[in-house]
Design a protein around this motif. Structure first.
Motif, PDB file in Angstrom:
ATOM      1  N   ASP A 191      -6.706  50.938  67.277  1.00 27.51           N
ATOM      2  CA  ASP A 191      -5.570  52.033  67.412  1.00 27.51           C
ATOM      3  C   ASP A 191      -4.326  51.313  67.249  1.00 27.51           C
ATOM      4  N   ASP A 192      -3.283  52.040  67.398  1.00 24.05           N
ATOM      5  CA  ASP A 192      -1.953  51.265  67.243  1.00 24.05           C
ATOM      6  C   ASP A 192      -1.561  50.645  68.469  1.00 24.05           C
ATOM      7  N   GLY A 193      -2.185  50.499  69.662  1.00 22.90           N
ATOM      8  CA  GLY A 193      -1.937  49.794  70.807  1.00 22.90           C
ATOM      9  C   GLY A 193      -3.357  49.950  71.781  1.00 22.90           C
ATOM     10  N   ASN A 247       7.377  52.108  67.587  1.00 20.70           N
ATOM     11  CA  ASN A 247       6.818  53.000  66.879  1.00 20.70           C
ATOM     12  C   ASN A 247       5.322  52.924  67.197  1.00 20.70           C
ATOM     13  N   ASP A 248       4.744  51.720  67.146  1.00 17.94           N
ATOM     14  CA  ASP A 248       3.228  51.622  67.816  1.00 17.94           C
ATOM     15  C   ASP A 248       2.992  52.119  69.065  1.00 17.94           C
ATOM     16  N   LEU A 249       4.019  51.809  69.944  1.00 23.58           N
ATOM     17  CA  LEU A 249       3.999  52.459  71.291  1.00 23.58           C
ATOM     18  C   LEU A 249       4.082  53.982  71.161  1.00 23.58           C
ATOM     19  N   LYS A 257      -0.136  58.664  64.217  1.00 20.35           N
ATOM     20  CA  LYS A 257      -0.148  57.324  63.731  1.00 20.35           C
ATOM     21  C   LYS A 257       1.112  57.226  63.186  1.00 20.35           C
ATOM     22  N   ASP A 258       1.654  55.910  62.986  1.00 16.00           N
ATOM     23  CA  ASP A 258       2.844  55.458  61.952  1.00 16.00           C
ATOM     24  C   ASP A 258       2.128  54.947  60.719  1.00 16.00           C
ATOM     25  N   PRO A 259       2.543  55.815  59.870  1.00 15.51           N
ATOM     26  CA  PRO A 259       1.844  55.295  58.435  1.00 15.51           C
ATOM     27  C   PRO A 259       2.554  54.119  57.836  1.00 15.51           C
ATOM     28  N   THR A 260       2.157  53.160  58.260  1.00 13.85           N
ATOM     29  CA  THR A 260       2.823  51.757  57.688  1.00 13.85           C
ATOM     30  C   THR A 260       2.005  51.252  56.566  1.00 13.85           C
ATOM     31  N   ARG A 261       1.286  49.908  56.933  1.00 17.56           N
ATOM     32  CA  ARG A 261       0.514  49.325  55.716  1.00 17.56           C
ATOM     33  C   ARG A 261      -0.635  50.352  55.027  1.00 17.56           C
TER      34      ARG A 261
HETATM   35 MG    MG Z   1       0.664  51.405  63.931  1.00 16.42          MG
END
Ligand code: MG
Length: 354
Positions: free
Chosen positions: A57-59, A98-100, A237-241
């Protein structure tokens, strides 16, 4: 000596750029080499996290007392280090905040800053990056309170690498994973898609003649806080990569549900769409650095949408689709003329995007 055709062949004995691209190669690296070593075997006396490494996950979420500590970390190697709309420092701080935030932790407690600098890098550049980090941290309501600095010889690393770790506390079980989607949920994006990836690639290729392409890099914790306050967010989610395509495929896969995306409903800045056509890149498949995608209970979708639109940076938020029982693990785009799968990109089109 190996000729070029041999060099192009897949060599599994060394790391390749694909291992950092966020797609299948990176996942197998993690699955084969990293996760089995770090994740507990179930017999350890160490307390298992509520969300740990296998969840990717993001964290991570570690229960502590009546609440939980959320922790995340990220290294940033973006090139160029100063780009339209931001720089590596802003990207590092926003990325970690943002991941937090997408774990439901919208009030970060502390951030770290670890720098790896190349001998010969202008100190004026370092100063500019640090000032940008401080300003972005302040915007997100957090202080950078510990860090580290290393210098490598000229040519051993490219200029400035920034690692940031973030820690936050959440009450009770008030964290959000990227896997909680339920059929019927609506999918909301907090704004236009593809701005960071397309503007960065354009800048690199010298395509941004009119200068109106800009990265969206920014903290989204205020937007997420408003959404959580307004209604039931089941996954984020943050839509990064890999962009929105990657984020939605991951979310659908983890929850074993389908996602129906309405093609015309996804906001894309006109200049970004045009540049994407020139570059041959779909804005839905490249990184965003100041956006969030979330699944929201159907009954709360409109109220969450208007809460997001009321926050700076969330004005162009939109409901772009819904969660279904059908076609589990896949994302289907309704183009108005027919349906197609929005497949997961193998990774970012180019390295060093974040
Ligand atoms: Mg993320």
């Amino acid at each position: 000596m190996a000729d070029k055709s041999n060099a192009d062949q897949k060599d599994e004995s060394v790391v390749t750029l694909a291992h950092g691209a966020g797609g299948g190669a990176m996942r197998s690296l993690l699955d084969d080499l990293v996760v089995p070593q770090f994740a507990g075997d179930g017999e350890s006396t160490v307390t298992e996290p509520a969300v740990g490494l296998p969840e990717l996950d993001d964290g991570a979420v570690h229960p502590v007392g009546d609440g939980a500590i959320v922790v995340t970390t990220d290294s940033h190697v973006v090139s160029p280090r100063f780009f339209p709309g931001g720089d590596i420092g802003k990207l590092a701080v926003a990325g970690t905040v943002n991941d937090l935030a997408v774990m439901g932790a919208t009030q970060p407690t502390a951030l770290t800053c670890s720098l790896v600098l190349e001998e010969g890098t202008p100190t004026a550049d370092v100063k500019r990056v640090i000032e940008s980090m401080a300003a972005t941290a302040s915007e997100a309501g957090v202080q950078i309170s510990t860090g580290d600095t290393k210098v490598m010889e000229n040519g051993e690393v490219d200029g400035i690498v920034v690692n940031t770790t973030g820690v936050a506390y959440v009450e009770g079980g008030a964290f959000v994973t990227d896997a909680g989607l339920e059929p019927g949920d609506r999918i909301i994006v907090s704004g236009t898609m593809g701005d960071h990836g397309i503007s960065l690639l354009s800048a690199r290729e010298g395509f941004d003649f009119t200068g109106d392409l800009e990265s969206d890099v920014a903290p989204v914790n205020a937007i997420v806080a408003a959404a959580l306050e307004a209604g039931e967010v089941t996954a984020m989610k943050d839509p990064t990569r890999g962009g929105l395509a990657n984020a939605l495929n991951e979310m659908a896969g983890k929850a074993d549900v389908g996602i129906e995306l309405e093609d015309g409903a996804v906001p894309v800045n006109g200049a970004i769409a045009s540049a994407g056509e020139v570059l041959g890149i779909d804005p839905l498949t490249v990184a965003n650095e100041g956006k969030v995608v979330m699944a929201v209970a159907e009954a709360d979708a409109e109220v969450v949408l208007s809460a997001i639109r009321g926050v700076t940076g969330g004005e162009e938020a939109a409901i772009v689709g819904q969660v279904t029982e059908d076609h589990a693990g896949r994302v289907v785009v309704d183009t108005g003329f027919g349906r197609r799968y929005l497949s997961e990109p193998e990774g970012e089109a180019l390295p060093r995007i974040c």
